[in-house]
Write an enzyme that holds these catalytic residues in place. Structure first.
Site, mmCIF file in Angstrom:
data_model
loop_
_atom_site.group_PDB
_atom_site.id
_atom_site.type_symbol
_atom_site.label_atom_id
_atom_site.label_comp_id
_atom_site.label_asym_id
_atom_site.label_seq_id
_atom_site.Cartn_x
_atom_site.Cartn_y
_atom_site.Cartn_z
ATOM 1 N N ASP A 30 40.859 51.684 44.243
ATOM 2 C CA ASP A 30 39.588 52.390 44.307
ATOM 3 C C ASP A 30 39.532 53.055 45.684
ATOM 4 O O ASP A 30 40.326 52.725 46.572
ATOM 5 C CB ASP A 30 38.459 51.377 44.124
ATOM 6 N N ASP A 32 36.125 54.679 47.585
ATOM 7 C CA ASP A 32 34.917 54.340 48.345
ATOM 8 C C ASP A 32 34.660 52.834 48.290
ATOM 9 O O ASP A 32 34.611 52.237 47.219
ATOM 10 C CB ASP A 32 33.703 55.077 47.777
#
Length: 255
Positions: A30, A32
């Site tokens: 991922d 953020d």
């Protein structure tokens, strides 16, 4: 919090061990809240854009929308359907301001240990990719300004799939682009949705506790590996795969 002895000494749930020591061959990340500490800046920007649309949103409310695709995120914040004109205007305005409000911070956005950690994983022969709810263009721009674009391979954004998180389409596409089976891969993220997506894809779920998700919620997803720092992430993944002779002979190859 340190990675537990259990994490270091035994293979994680779902890992495939062979006589040759093969286990995790790829790690998909991922962005953020996992690689990039963009959450404060993004939260502030969400509050600002919502206010421009006449909606008062607190920083706490904005934080709950982070990590979601832009349509559902602004739909939730504004209390409108995703196809509402104000939601679309908010999305456009958010994208317009993102460079000025977030990207301008450059390498300062990196969580501690990310650059060294990604380099170490590459040295261990682990293939790397990113799968994020951002658009591919936005994700590429963020990776570039942080100085880590060359350390990861494929970047799969929300615009490259028909079904976003927590559907596993984007992580399966990332693994496919790397040429690695899903069950030989790990997905590293900071939300419950990330972990559920990993489990559905038959990937090893690895959670970081310094992002959006709360420890108890993340740990509630069966089999999730809990990491309090990026150094812990590297330990969990690299310990599952012996360092190759080729990797020890020199620096990791550039893509």
């Amino acid at each position: 919090m340190r990675v537990s002895t259990e994490l270091r000494e035994r293979p994680a749930r779902g890992m495939r061990s062979t006589a040759g020591g093969e286990t995790i061959r790829a790690a998909v990340f991922d962005l953020d809240g996992t690689l990039a500490n963009t959450l404060p800046a993004i939260s502030k920007l969400l509050v600002k854009v919502a206010a421009e649309q006449g909606c008062s949103v607190t920083a706490r409310q904005a934080a709950t929308a982070i990590g979601k695709p832009p349509g559902p995120a602004f739909g939730r914040l504004l209390g409108k359907p995703e196809d509402d004109g104000r939601v679309q205007a908010a999305i456009n305005r958010y994208r317009e301001l993102f460079s000025y409000e977030v990207l301008c911070q450059g390498p300062q956005l990196l969580f501690p240990g990310v650059t060294a950690g990604l380099s170490a994983l590459r040295a261990h022969g682990v293939e790397l990719a990113v799968a994020t709810s951002k658009t591919t263009r936005s994700a590429e721009a963020l990776l570039d300004v942080m100085g880590i674009r060359d350390l990861v391979g494929p970047v799969i954004g929300q615009d490259m799939v028909r079904r976003g998180k927590p559907h596993p389409e984007m992580v399966l596409r990332a693994a496919g682009r790397l040429g690695v089976a899903a069950w030989e891969s790990a997905y590293v993220g900071d939300t419950v949705g990330d972990m559920r997506m990993a489990v559905t894809a038959r990937m090893e779920p690895v959670a970081v506790t310094y992002g959006v998700g709360k420890f108890g919620e993340l740990a509630g997803v069966a089999g999730t590996r809990m990491c309090s720092s990026f150094k812990d992430v590297v330990s969990v993944i690299a310990a599952a795969r012996p360092r190759s002779a080729a990797a020890m002979a020199g620096p990791p190859r550039r893509r």
